[in-house]
Design an enzyme around this catalytic site. Structure first.
Site, mmCIF file in Angstrom:
data_model
loop_
_atom_site.group_PDB
_atom_site.id
_atom_site.type_symbol
_atom_site.label_atom_id
_atom_site.label_comp_id
_atom_site.label_asym_id
_atom_site.label_seq_id
_atom_site.Cartn_x
_atom_site.Cartn_y
_atom_site.Cartn_z
ATOM 1 N N HIS A 91 -59.650 -75.222 -1.000
ATOM 2 C CA HIS A 91 -60.311 -75.970 -2.078
ATOM 3 C C HIS A 91 -61.087 -77.185 -1.561
ATOM 4 C CE1 HIS A 91 -58.494 -73.531 -5.107
ATOM 5 N NE2 HIS A 91 -57.266 -73.920 -4.857
ATOM 6 N N ASP A 131 -56.070 -65.493 -1.937
ATOM 7 C CA ASP A 131 -55.313 -66.489 -2.704
ATOM 8 C C ASP A 131 -55.658 -66.302 -4.185
ATOM 9 O OD1 ASP A 131 -53.967 -69.494 -2.145
ATOM 10 O OD2 ASP A 131 -55.107 -69.353 -4.014
ATOM 11 N N HIS A 166 -56.290 -68.417 -6.349
ATOM 12 C CA HIS A 166 -57.343 -69.335 -6.784
ATOM 13 C C HIS A 166 -58.624 -69.084 -5.983
ATOM 14 C CE1 HIS A 166 -53.452 -71.473 -7.494
ATOM 15 N NE2 HIS A 166 -54.017 -71.680 -8.679
ATOM 16 N N ASP A 188 -49.888 -66.914 -3.698
ATOM 17 C CA ASP A 188 -49.655 -67.329 -5.083
ATOM 18 C C ASP A 188 -50.166 -66.317 -6.101
ATOM 19 O OD1 ASP A 188 -52.211 -67.941 -4.270
ATOM 20 O OD2 ASP A 188 -52.112 -70.076 -4.763
HETATM 21 ZN ZN LIG Z 1 -53.928 -70.861 -4.551
#
Ligand SMILES: [Zn+2]
Lengths: 135, 368
Positions: free
Chosen positions: B125, B160, B162, B247
């Site tokens: 991120h 991931d 996200h 995740d």
């Molecule tokens: Zn993540």
């Protein structure tokens, strides 16, 4: 610049964001603009792990209406993401905001300096005017 | 048997934000997953040192690096509502960013094997000018940029849950990097639409496949077979780096995809089939916040790469999202053709490949 038609206010329930919301609502009411109250949801809030209550639509719209803004002119919007990025996206595409309003510091914000500052980030990167309101 | 080059642990005790899901215990759990495989001499552990200023400056602004180091030096605090900094975060972040470089160096020396980076804080991120979403420095991007500076073409596969907004932003206009992400949508950070396809110099080098909550392993595997594999195959990378978050596991508290540890093994197997000659594949721990899921998924993922296919959980099937994979493909093709029309008569989508500094890249795939 032309008179703003849609004002987007960053709102996270913090005192500074309430001040920004009040200012944005007053301006919207004065110039006949619409007001979009935007709440950015982070990783922890999404999971209910932020340790704070999520801001409520009713409380936010009440602030806007108390300064005289017609409820029909107020929109509540919740978006996943980091606050500055979420607000920047509000200025793009259809029905884009043409003025951004934020508080100087949000909930859980950094301890000082420029690191992590939503208002400074937007002041440097937004393509529309940004108003930073001190709480 | 394939040798596993383990870079780590890094961050197994530092950068501790107290009651926060991004905790040192995550790396400990990943390490337990590695050791559950009992790889013996097929496990090679390399020392991890901090990434240099030069390495970091390829992907982050000097101003951000200075500010982050100073903020950590003052004791730190909250970077944003999600992301904390402590007095030892700068050192921890530099080590996490250096871990991938150490893995690559060892893999280059051995000319064989697969790398696993057991390090935190995670990275995908973190954008050029700031950290966010638990991430301070973009670990996978630091390694990718180093490889690109050496003339390599790098595919980054990000599974991931996200979207890796930071990695996408950093390589948005870099034709020597292919960035592909499967991720839950809607979800933080709100980016990763299929029509986000890369900048003018790198059209088509960003590939996003958003998936709905509840998507199971068969759906992600479909995305890998129909979108990820063809994209990587036609890109012909010299290295594959994986943003290997766990995740998307059904037990994870931060998101709502529904994979099991066995599903990550299937994804890893697909990546391995795409791997350049001699391996040249490194997996980077990103997210993953259920410790048991991290342990099991690490073991399953690495197990798949070394031929161990005994999984403690079954693969998952039947969730929504197959139509989302097809929709993503359609939206992406439409975005590409619109750019194509705009460019007709004025440039090509497949411009000559250039490295991050404008120098022509060298195809290294068969250079071992
Ligand atoms: Zn993540």
């Amino acid at each position: 610049m032309s008179v703003p038609r849609l004002i987007a206010v960053g709102y996270d329930g913090s005192a500074d964001s309430v001040a920004a919301l009040r200012w944005g609502a007053e301006i919207a009411s004065t110039i006949g603009a619409r007001l979009r109250i935007v709440h950015a949801v982070g990783l922890l809030e999404h999971a209910g792990l932020s340790g704070r209550c999520s801001p409520h639509e009713q409380a936010a719209t009440d602030v806007a209406c108390r300064v005289g803004l017609d409820i029909a002119q107020v929109e509540w919007r919740v978006r996943d993401g980091e606050p500055a990025a979420v607000l920047r996206r509000e200025t793009l595409g259809d029905d884009a905001a043409d003025l951004l309003v934020v508080g100087t510091r949000g909930a859980g914000a950094h301890g000082g300096g420029t690191l992590g500052s939503t208002s400074l980030d937007l002041a440097q990167t937004a393509t529309v005017p940004v108003v930073v309101v001190a709480g | 048997m394939t040798t596993v080059v383990l870079a780590g642990p890094a961050g197994e005790s530092a950068h501790d934000g107290g009651p926060h899901p991004e905790s040192p215990a995550r790396v400990v759990a990943a390490m337990k997953g590695v050791h559950d495989l009992h790889l013996g001499s097929d496990l090679v552990t390399v020392d991890v040192g901090p990434a240099s200023r030069e390495d970091l400056a390829r992907v982050h602004s000097l101003r951000y690096l200075d500010e982050l180091e100073a903020f950590s030096g003052r004791g730190g605090g909250a970077l944003d509502p999600d992301t904390f900094v402590t007095s030892d975060s700068w050192d921890a972040a530099c080590r996490a960013a250096g871990a991938g470089l150490a893995a690559v160096a060892e893999l280059e020396r051995r000319r064989d094997g697969v790398g696993f980076v057991a390090a935190r804080p995670p990275g995908h991120h973190a954008v050029r000018s700031r950290g966010m979403g638990f991430c301070l420095l973009n670990n996978v991007a630091v390694t990718a940029a180093s490889l690109v500076a050496g003339g390599a073409r790098v595919a980054i596969v990000d599974w991931d849950v996200h979207h890796g907004n930071g990695t996408q932003e950093i390589f948005w206009d870099e034709p020597a990097v292919l960035y592909i992400s499967t991720h839950q949508s809607p979800l933080y950070p709100g980016t990763g639409r299929p029509d986000e396809i890369g900048g003018a110099r790198a059209r088509g080098k960003t590939v996003n496949i958003p998936l709905p909550p509840g998507a199971t392993g068969d759906v992600v595997s479909l995305a890998f077979s129909e979108v990820v594999a063809p994209a990587v195959d036609s890109f012909v990378p010299d290295w594959i780096l994986v943003s290997c978050g766990f995740d998307a596991h059904r037990a994870d508290p931060l998101a709502e995809l529904a994979l099991s540890s066995a599903d990550f093994a299937a994804l890893a197997a697909t990546v391995q089939q795409l791997a350049p000659c001699g391996g040249r594949t490194v997996l980077f721990l990103e997210g993953g916040y259920d410790l048991q899921a991290v342990r099991r998924s690490t073991a399953s993922t690495i197990g798949a790469l070394v031929g161990d296919r005994t999984f403690p959980e079954d693969p998952t099937f039947g969730g929504p999202g197959a139509d989302a994979v097809r929709a993503a493909t359609m939206l992406r093709e439409r975005a590409l053709s619109e750019v194509d029309k705009e460019c007709s008569g004025g440039g090509s989508l497949d411009a000559p490949h250039t490295g991050s500094r404008g120098a022509p890249t060298t195809r290294l795939r068969s250079d071992w």
